[in-house]
Design a protein around this motif. Structure first.
Motif, PDB file in Angstrom:
ATOM      1  N   ALA A 142       0.838  -1.204   0.000  1.00 26.65           N
ATOM      2  CA  ALA A 142       0.000   0.000   0.000  1.00 26.65           C
ATOM      3  C   ALA A 142       0.874   1.256   0.000  1.00 26.65           C
ATOM      4  O   ALA A 142       0.589   2.233  -0.704  1.00 26.65           O
ATOM      5  CB  ALA A 142      -0.923  -0.002   1.226  1.00 26.65           C
ATOM      6  N   ILE A 143       1.960   1.234   0.767  1.00 21.21           N
ATOM      7  CA  ILE A 143       2.879   2.370   0.820  1.00 21.21           C
ATOM      8  C   ILE A 143       3.563   2.564  -0.531  1.00 21.21           C
ATOM      9  O   ILE A 143       3.673   3.687  -1.047  1.00 21.21           O
ATOM     10  CB  ILE A 143       3.924   2.164   1.934  1.00 21.21           C
ATOM     11  CG1 ILE A 143       3.241   2.118   3.296  1.00 21.21           C
ATOM     12  CG2 ILE A 143       4.973   3.271   1.897  1.00 21.21           C
ATOM     13  CD1 ILE A 143       4.161   1.729   4.439  1.00 21.21           C
ATOM     14  N   THR A 144       4.029   1.472  -1.115  1.00 22.93           N
ATOM     15  CA  THR A 144       4.739   1.554  -2.396  1.00 22.93           C
ATOM     16  C   THR A 144       3.849   2.060  -3.522  1.00 22.93           C
ATOM     17  O   THR A 144       4.236   2.956  -4.284  1.00 22.93           O
ATOM     18  CB  THR A 144       5.306   0.171  -2.770  1.00 22.93           C
ATOM     19  OG1 THR A 144       6.459  -0.089  -1.967  1.00 22.93           O
ATOM     20  CG2 THR A 144       5.717   0.110  -4.230  1.00 22.93           C
ATOM     21  N   LEU A 145       2.662   1.511  -3.643  1.00 24.84           N
ATOM     22  CA  LEU A 145       1.769   1.898  -4.731  1.00 24.84           C
ATOM     23  C   LEU A 145       1.382   3.371  -4.660  1.00 24.84           C
ATOM     24  O   LEU A 145       1.359   4.078  -5.684  1.00 24.84           O
ATOM     25  CB  LEU A 145       0.515   1.017  -4.723  1.00 24.84           C
ATOM     26  CG  LEU A 145       0.752  -0.462  -5.065  1.00 24.84           C
ATOM     27  CD1 LEU A 145      -0.528  -1.273  -4.865  1.00 24.84           C
ATOM     28  CD2 LEU A 145       1.257  -0.609  -6.504  1.00 24.84           C
ATOM     29  N   THR A 146       1.097   3.865  -3.453  1.00 25.41           N
ATOM     30  CA  THR A 146       0.718   5.272  -3.323  1.00 25.41           C
ATOM     31  C   THR A 146       1.926   6.187  -3.575  1.00 25.41           C
ATOM     32  O   THR A 146       1.759   7.297  -4.084  1.00 25.41           O
ATOM     33  CB  THR A 146       0.131   5.557  -1.935  1.00 25.41           C
ATOM     34  OG1 THR A 146       1.016   5.050  -0.912  1.00 25.41           O
ATOM     35  CG2 THR A 146      -1.238   4.892  -1.783  1.00 25.41           C
ATOM     36  N   SER A 147       3.123   5.730  -3.236  1.00 18.77           N
ATOM     37  CA  SER A 147       4.321   6.532  -3.519  1.00 18.77           C
ATOM     38  C   SER A 147       4.535   6.701  -5.017  1.00 18.77           C
ATOM     39  O   SER A 147       4.910   7.781  -5.496  1.00 18.77           O
ATOM     40  CB  SER A 147       5.561   5.881  -2.894  1.00 18.77           C
ATOM     41  OG  SER A 147       5.547   5.995  -1.494  1.00 18.77           O
TER      42      SER A 147
END
Length: 455
Positions: free
Chosen positions: A422-427
């Motif tokens: 979730a952190i990676t995709l939003t970044s």
């Protein structure tokens, strides 16, 4: 070599590089602060890392509070110097320092008074971990004044084109922190072993020395700090401008850290030691984002001064060159995290189950490093133009999306790693959106010499 760089007239790449390199080095030094603590605390065990990691979320939150004063002061000092008004720059610096002191005192009192409730938010079950977290929070947040002052001094000096002084001050602090850590954490002779409390005392002690170094330099500065009289009342006009610029950036950081706290609370559902994975992993990842944050501070000052002077073409040229540099740095950081995950993570923690989860964390987050670097750089560039509100809105919207996305993905077979995805995709999404928005802003910038009338 002169200490203050001429950001208005020197060739763009040399000026930007000379300003950025010490700032990036300073960011790496600050990262080394945290990694030194983590390396020693990791020898105590994953439980101690979890205690420090959970309490440190609130020191991160405090950075948002300090940003209310730091960002506004940095941007307005840069604009004033770009117009050649040193007296006005001094008033903005004075107001920023006064606000920082006020905010630090209030934050420290509230943190100590509500330490049990703050740590209780994470719902950790191990009583020793909870006690250690409360002690760490009491020391680091109760004495947060030094951290606030250091951030504001760094911002003001960077705005004036001096990035060497913050580097020197932080190197001195790092050396002191590295010396104090093992003695205070594990004890030596008459010094008792203090564990997490020792790490907190070492950190605060080093920060206090850094503040003393900044004060020593400030007394000898003739560009900005010679105009600062900290005991004098600052005009409301300057205070309002500082808060107007700093408020969006500060609230953004507080919301961002608040979202991370919610994610950390979700992480604890997978066990208390899962926080250790997140804490150690984020410290390793900080190789990329803290360096990018340092370069963003440089582009902030570069764009701020040139925007204030009406030099539109230098604003555009500076951002383009910085964007290419950050793309290269982000790709290199991705390679480190993806291909060096296991040996790097084992430097800090050795428990096999924690290491296994840590490798997954680094490899997943490694995919987003270039996009994250471009996002951070562009936020700094937008702040240099005074567009902190727009940057904050974009960041908050997509960062908040991590919570529902993490809930969704962690409920699948991905489990704990779903939170990291979730952190990676939003970044990745934020990187694209920020760069696209700034390109649009650059196309609408007024011609040369008209910019300063838009302030």
């Amino acid at each position: 070599m002169k200490k203050n760089i001429d950001l208005l007239h020197e060739p763009i790449l040399p000026a930007l590089t000379r300003l950025a390199l010490p700032i990036m080095a300073t960011s790496l030094v600050q990262m080394a602060y945290n990694m030194t603590d983590m390396a020693w605390i990791g020898r105590v065990g994953a439980g101690a890392v979890s205690a420090v990691g959970s309490a440190a979320m609130f020191t991160w939150f405090s950075q948002g509070v300090s940003s209310l004063a730091r960002m506004g002061g940095q941007v307005k000092v840069a604009h004033s110097l770009g117009r050649g008004d040193r007296e006005e720059a001094g008033k903005y610096a004075q107001g920023a320092l006064q606000l920082g002191i006020l905010f630090a005192v209030i934050f420290g009192i509230l943190s100590v008074a509500f330490r049990k409730q703050l740590i209780g938010f994470f719902n950790m079950q191990d009583r020793q971990i909870v006690r250690d977290a409360e002690i760490y929070l009491t020391i680091t947040c109760g004495l947060i004044l030094f951290s606030f002052l250091n951030a504001i001094f760094t911002g003001i000096l960077t705005a004036s084109g001096d990035s060497r002084t913050p580097f020197v001050a932080n190197v001195i602090g790092l050396v002191i922190n590295m010396v104090l850590d093992p003695f205070l954490i594990f004890g030596f002779g008459p010094i008792p072993a203090m564990g997490a409390a020792g790490a907190a005392i070492a950190t605060v002690g080093a920060q206090a020395v850094v503040t003393a170094v900044f004060l020593w330099f400030a007394r000898r500065d003739t560009l900005v700090f010679s105009q600062v009289h900290i005991l004098e009342r600052t005009s409301r006009r300057y205070i309002r401008q500082i808060i107007k610029i700093g408020f969006p950036a500060g609230v953004q950081t507080m919301i961002y850290s608040g979202i991370s706290m919610v994610l950390t609370r979700m992480v604890t559902d997978f066990g208390d030691t899962a926080i250790a994975v997140q804490k150690v992993g984020s410290q390793i990842e900080s190789v990329a984002w803290m360096t990018a944050d340092g370069f963003a501070a440089a582009i902030n000052s570069f764009i701020g001064q040139n925007f204030g002077a009406g030099k539109t073409e230098r604003v555009k040229g500076g951002y383009k060159k910085a964007a290419w540099i950050m793309a290269a740095w982000g790709l290199g950081s991705s390679a480190l995290l993806i291909f060096g995950a296991e040996p790097v993570f084992r430097i800090f923690i050795h428990e096999p189950e924690v290491v296994a989860d840590g490798i997954i964390y680094l490899q997943v987050l490694g995919l987003s490093q270039m996009f994250m670097c471009e996002e951070i750089l562009t936020e700094g560039a937008l702040a240099g133009l005074g567009k902190t509100m727009q940057a904050s809105v974009i960041s908050v919207i997509f960062t908040a999306a991590r919570i529902p996305l993490a809930l969704l993905l962690s409920a699948t077979a991905l489990g704990l790693s779903g939170i990291w995805w979730a952190i990676t995709l939003t970044s990745v999404v934020k990187g694209f959106v920020f760069v696209g928005y700034f390109v649009t802003v650059m196309r609408k910038l007024p011609p040369e010499r008209e910019t300063c009338r838009q302030l």
